[in-house]
Design an enzyme around this catalytic site. Structure first.
Site, mmCIF file in Angstrom:
data_model
loop_
_atom_site.group_PDB
_atom_site.id
_atom_site.type_symbol
_atom_site.label_atom_id
_atom_site.label_comp_id
_atom_site.label_asym_id
_atom_site.label_seq_id
_atom_site.Cartn_x
_atom_site.Cartn_y
_atom_site.Cartn_z
ATOM 1 N N GLY A 22 35.314 43.916 40.463
ATOM 2 C CA GLY A 22 36.712 44.112 40.823
ATOM 3 C C GLY A 22 37.156 43.024 41.782
ATOM 4 O O GLY A 22 36.731 41.868 41.661
ATOM 5 N N CYS A 23 37.983 43.368 42.727
ATOM 6 C CA CYS A 23 38.508 42.406 43.701
ATOM 7 C C CYS A 23 37.391 41.606 44.361
ATOM 8 O O CYS A 23 36.517 42.174 45.011
ATOM 9 C CB CYS A 23 39.310 43.147 44.765
ATOM 10 S SG CYS A 23 39.771 42.144 46.183
ATOM 11 N N PHE A 24 37.409 40.290 44.201
ATOM 12 C CA PHE A 24 36.312 39.508 44.753
ATOM 13 C C PHE A 24 36.323 39.447 46.272
ATOM 14 O O PHE A 24 35.285 39.203 46.888
ATOM 15 C CB PHE A 24 36.183 38.111 44.129
ATOM 16 C CG PHE A 24 37.428 37.267 43.997
ATOM 17 C CD1 PHE A 24 38.533 37.416 44.799
ATOM 18 C CD2 PHE A 24 37.463 36.278 43.022
ATOM 19 C CE1 PHE A 24 39.648 36.603 44.670
ATOM 20 C CE2 PHE A 24 38.570 35.448 42.874
ATOM 21 C CZ PHE A 24 39.675 35.609 43.699
ATOM 22 N N CYS A 26 36.541 42.003 48.134
ATOM 23 C CA CYS A 26 35.741 43.163 48.531
ATOM 24 C C CYS A 26 34.260 42.925 48.291
ATOM 25 O O CYS A 26 33.419 43.257 49.140
ATOM 26 C CB CYS A 26 36.194 44.404 47.772
ATOM 27 S SG CYS A 26 37.905 44.894 48.102
ATOM 28 N N TYR A 179 44.691 46.795 52.334
ATOM 29 C CA TYR A 179 44.615 46.762 50.875
ATOM 30 C C TYR A 179 43.442 47.595 50.385
ATOM 31 O O TYR A 179 43.568 48.408 49.455
ATOM 32 C CB TYR A 179 44.466 45.314 50.372
ATOM 33 C CG TYR A 179 43.737 45.227 49.053
ATOM 34 C CD1 TYR A 179 44.368 45.573 47.856
ATOM 35 C CD2 TYR A 179 42.391 44.866 49.016
ATOM 36 C CE1 TYR A 179 43.680 45.545 46.657
ATOM 37 C CE2 TYR A 179 41.693 44.837 47.824
ATOM 38 C CZ TYR A 179 42.345 45.182 46.648
ATOM 39 O OH TYR A 179 41.646 45.170 45.467
#
Length: 205
Positions: A22-24, A26, A179
């Protein structure tokens, strides 16, 4: 043009592993907190085009994943340990993205450079599926070119630049925390994995 990087062993005791979770931001934040990890780089991998950048892949259709190349000292932390943590830091049952981030670029995957990495990833996936008791859809894929993401994305979770967010002007580090909480990443991971989730507790979920 995005910078091209490679994975695999780079020197004695040092290895590289590429995962998409997912979101890199994170994934980078999570794994840079692990003892024995020397660093993590956000980037793009797995697509059909020869180069990749954020604007292009977010439009969809290229097949790229947001991914992170983790460099670690395999005398201090093993490949198997990192793969174990990876599965327990994502929702590997979701084929459509991760948490609030939807679309192909946010899918999970593990990318291998050699047979040893492939075998380790396959074993980790099997063990995670047994532990979870649900089907895991995270693929184990041969690693193609890895393109380093734009400088703006690197170490975003600890950045000091002021950015405009829906919460008003915030430092990147604060914007990242907001976020992450709003996206529900850690809540979902804890719902799936409970106390086995290695990173979720840091964000108060």
């Amino acid at each position: 043009m995005a910078a091209l990087m490679t994975c695999g062993k780079v020197q004695a005791g040092t290895e590289k592993l590429i995962v998409a979770g997912g979101c890199f931001w994170c994934v980078e934040s999570d794994f840079e907190s692990v003892a024995g990890v020397k660093g993590a780089v956000s980037g793009y991998i797995g697509g059909s085009k020869e180069t990749a950048d954020y604007k292009t892949i977010t439009k969809g259709g290229t097949g790229h994943y947001e991914a992170v190349e983790i460099t670690f000292d395999n005398k201090k932390v093993s490949r198997d340990q990192l793969l174990h943590m990876f599965f327990r830091s994502v929702d590997p049952t979701d084929a459509g993205g991760q948490f609030c981030d939807r679309g192909d670029s946010y899918r999970t995957a593990i990318f291998y450079k050699n047979d040893a990495q492939k075998a380790a990833a396959t074993a980790a996936k099997s063990a995670a599926q047994k532990a979870l008791g649900q089907k895991i859809v995270t693929p184990v894929l041969a690693a193609g070119p890895f393109y380093k993401a734009e400088k703006y994305h690197q170490d975003y979770y600890k950045g000091t630049k002021i950015v405009l967010t829906r919460f008003g002007p915030k430092k990147q580090s604060e914007a990242y925390k907001r976020y992450r909480v709003a996206c529900g990443r850690d809540q979902r991971v804890q719902q799936l994995w409970g106390k086995a989730a290695p990173f979720a507790a840091k964000y108060g979920s």
